[in-house]
Design a protein around this motif. Structure first.
Motif, PDB file in Angstrom:
ATOM      1  N   MET A 167       0.941  -1.226   0.048  1.00 27.56           N
ATOM      2  CA  MET A 167      -0.001  -0.181  -0.008  1.00 27.56           C
ATOM      3  C   MET A 167       0.925   1.169   0.178  1.00 27.56           C
ATOM      4  O   MET A 167       1.433   1.697   0.912  1.00 27.56           O
ATOM      5  N   ALA A 168       0.981   1.877  -1.156  1.00 29.64           N
ATOM      6  CA  ALA A 168       2.182   2.804  -1.428  1.00 29.64           C
ATOM      7  C   ALA A 168       1.814   4.128  -1.873  1.00 29.64           C
ATOM      8  O   ALA A 168       0.699   4.382  -2.394  1.00 29.64           O
ATOM      9  N   TYR A 169       2.666   5.286  -1.645  1.00 28.88           N
ATOM     10  CA  TYR A 169       2.686   6.522  -2.211  1.00 28.88           C
ATOM     11  C   TYR A 169       3.942   6.752  -2.879  1.00 28.88           C
ATOM     12  O   TYR A 169       4.953   6.549  -2.634  1.00 28.88           O
ATOM     13  N   ASN A 170       3.683   6.986  -4.385  1.00 28.18           N
ATOM     14  CA  ASN A 170       4.774   7.267  -5.275  1.00 28.18           C
ATOM     15  C   ASN A 170       5.276   8.605  -4.989  1.00 28.18           C
ATOM     16  O   ASN A 170       4.668   9.501  -5.347  1.00 28.18           O
ATOM     17  N   ASN A 171       6.569   8.746  -4.391  1.00 29.80           N
ATOM     18  CA  ASN A 171       7.030  10.122  -4.164  1.00 29.80           C
ATOM     19  C   ASN A 171       7.519  10.805  -5.523  1.00 29.80           C
ATOM     20  O   ASN A 171       7.706  11.801  -5.482  1.00 29.80           O
ATOM     21  N   ARG A 172       7.679   9.766  -6.526  1.00 29.52           N
ATOM     22  CA  ARG A 172       7.939  10.906  -7.597  1.00 29.52           C
ATOM     23  C   ARG A 172       6.686  11.110  -8.411  1.00 29.52           C
ATOM     24  O   ARG A 172       6.796  12.377  -8.995  1.00 29.52           O
ATOM     25  N   THR A 173       5.748  10.162  -8.816  1.00 26.57           N
ATOM     26  CA  THR A 173       4.718  10.513  -9.611  1.00 26.57           C
ATOM     27  C   THR A 173       3.530  11.291  -8.754  1.00 26.57           C
ATOM     28  O   THR A 173       2.325  11.591  -9.201  1.00 26.57           O
ATOM     29  N   LYS A 174       3.417  11.199  -7.420  1.00 30.10           N
ATOM     30  CA  LYS A 174       2.677  11.515  -6.698  1.00 30.10           C
ATOM     31  C   LYS A 174       1.237  10.902  -6.520  1.00 30.10           C
ATOM     32  O   LYS A 174       0.339  11.607  -6.238  1.00 30.10           O
ATOM     33  N   LEU A 197      -2.320   5.585   1.804  1.00 29.75           N
ATOM     34  CA  LEU A 197      -1.123   6.050   2.465  1.00 29.75           C
ATOM     35  C   LEU A 197      -1.204   7.640   2.369  1.00 29.75           C
ATOM     36  O   LEU A 197      -1.159   8.105   1.008  1.00 29.75           O
ATOM     37  N   GLN A 198      -1.246   8.432   3.440  1.00 31.72           N
ATOM     38  CA  GLN A 198      -1.131  10.018   3.459  1.00 31.72           C
ATOM     39  C   GLN A 198       0.366  10.329   2.947  1.00 31.72           C
ATOM     40  O   GLN A 198       1.536   9.721   3.105  1.00 31.72           O
ATOM     41  N   GLN A 199       0.317  11.079   1.893  1.00 33.85           N
ATOM     42  CA  GLN A 199       1.537  11.997   1.480  1.00 33.85           C
ATOM     43  C   GLN A 199       2.462  12.743   2.497  1.00 33.85           C
ATOM     44  O   GLN A 199       1.911  13.218   3.493  1.00 33.85           O
ATOM     45  N   ASN A 200       4.016  12.176   2.649  1.00 32.73           N
ATOM     46  CA  ASN A 200       4.610  12.843   3.695  1.00 32.73           C
ATOM     47  C   ASN A 200       4.178  12.381   5.109  1.00 32.73           C
ATOM     48  O   ASN A 200       4.584  13.027   6.057  1.00 32.73           O
ATOM     49  N   ASN A 201       3.673  11.314   5.152  1.00 34.82           N
ATOM     50  CA  ASN A 201       3.122  10.751   6.623  1.00 34.82           C
ATOM     51  C   ASN A 201       2.979   9.475   6.578  1.00 34.82           C
ATOM     52  O   ASN A 201       2.281   9.027   5.740  1.00 34.82           O
ATOM     53  N   SER A 240       6.000  -4.034   7.816  1.00 34.39           N
ATOM     54  CA  SER A 240       7.132  -3.172   7.592  1.00 34.39           C
ATOM     55  C   SER A 240       6.950  -2.035   7.022  1.00 34.39           C
ATOM     56  O   SER A 240       5.843  -1.919   5.874  1.00 34.39           O
ATOM     57  N   TYR A 241       7.525  -1.068   6.938  1.00 37.22           N
ATOM     58  CA  TYR A 241       7.310   0.152   6.478  1.00 37.22           C
ATOM     59  C   TYR A 241       8.572   0.625   5.767  1.00 37.22           C
ATOM     60  O   TYR A 241       9.996   0.629   6.692  1.00 37.22           O
ATOM     61  N   VAL A 242       8.640   1.124   4.574  1.00 38.63           N
ATOM     62  CA  VAL A 242       9.755   1.589   3.732  1.00 38.63           C
ATOM     63  C   VAL A 242       9.494   3.088   3.478  1.00 38.63           C
ATOM     64  O   VAL A 242       8.523   3.206   2.493  1.00 38.63           O
ATOM     65  N   SER A 243      10.481   3.799   3.185  1.00 40.45           N
ATOM     66  CA  SER A 243      10.478   5.289   2.714  1.00 40.45           C
ATOM     67  C   SER A 243      11.668   5.648   2.169  1.00 40.45           C
ATOM     68  O   SER A 243      12.710   5.389   2.842  1.00 40.45           O
ATOM     69  N   ASN A 244      11.560   5.851   0.686  1.00 37.82           N
ATOM     70  CA  ASN A 244      12.779   6.451   0.139  1.00 37.82           C
ATOM     71  C   ASN A 244      12.550   7.500  -0.795  1.00 37.82           C
ATOM     72  O   ASN A 244      11.155   7.903  -1.009  1.00 37.82           O
TER      73      ASN A 244
END
Length: 269
Positions: A167-174, A197-201, A240-244
């Motif tokens: 369950m993801a948020y794409n930090n490039r395509t928003k 999933l909330q942006q930046n959160n 597990s949570y991953v953020s990059n």
């Protein structure tokens, strides 16, 4: 509408008794470039966990058929993914799922495209669609046993989050991966509630009518969501949570892989 902080309002998990059934199938987990799937034909994941075929939702008397995935080892038919959730077909015998022009495509009885993997760039290789035993349908280049996936259903869920999916948020395509409820028990079209999933959160929110915050999990503290204290007593799921720079996402597995479990965005919110 006020935010609701009630824990786990829609994330439902099911542990269901197992049973096996016989079904007409292609006898394989793969749709190759020269194969197609129509009528009552199905494909089954290699370990027999999931089946992909046409179904009618609920107890509907309408001749509306959808191409979807269901658990094989569950006595009660349980749909976990739907391809043409907004565009049913009325004649499943003449509606065909096949690889066409670099995509996996579902054609209706008039041979009009009603669902596609919708890839912009086509592969020059020999494509195949493979149904994995975790419930992930993937499109890949089968000419050289390439592990690179061109498309996967885990990136395009409907109302169900299966173990191993993100369950993801794409930090490039928003863009978000969203779980969207069915419209009702007879109609798998997108309903009123969505989980994302909330942006930046590192927290999840449920949106009503696609925009109004309805519920919030609270931020992830490394072990639980802060507004879901029940997670402290958890012997079932390993989160597990991953953020990059590319993406932020949660995924989960089961401590006991023999259990059958899913998270669902329910029609009730």
């Amino acid at each position: 509408m006020d935010n609701k902080k009630n824990p786990w309002p829609v994330l439902s998990f099911f542990f269901i008794c197992l049973s096996l059934n016989n079904h007409l199938s292609l006898g394989a987990d793969t749709i190759s470039a020269n194969q197609s799937l129509s009528g009552d034909q199905t494909i089954v994941s290699k370990g027999g966990n999931f089946e992909l075929g046409f179904f009618k939702p609920g107890n509907s008397s309408r001749s509306n058929y959808y191409r979807g995935m269901r658990y094989m080892k569950v006595s009660l038919r349980t749909i976990v993914w739907v391809a043409n959730r907004e565009t049913p077909v009325s004649d499943k015998s003449s509606s065909v799922l096949r690889i066409s022009d670099g995509n996996l495509v579902l054609f209706n009885e008039s041979q009009i495209t009603i669902w596609s993997t919708n890839l912009c760039s086509t592969s020059s290789g020999l494509l195949e669609a493979v149904f994995l035993d975790n419930g992930n349908l993937v499109l890949r280049d089968g000419s050289d046993n390439s592990s690179k996936l061109l498309w996967q259903s885990f990136d395009k869920p409907t109302h169900t989050w299966l173990p191993g999916a993100k369950m993801a948020y794409n930090n490039r395509t928003k863009q978000n991966v969203r779980l969207i409820s069915w419209k009702n028990s007879e109609d798998p079209a997108p309903g009123l509630f969505a989980l994302e999933l909330q942006q930046n959160n590192s927290s999840y929110i449920i949106l009503w009518n696609k925009s109004v915050p309805y519920w919030n999990s609270g931020p992830w503290d490394g072990n639980i969501f802060s507004w879901v204290p029940e997670m402290r007593v958890n012997y079932i799921y390993n989160f597990s949570y991953v953020s990059n720079e590319n993406e932020s996402y949660f995924t989960y597995s089961l401590y006991n892989p023999s259990n059958i479990s899913r998270f669902v965005m329910d029609i009730s919110g």
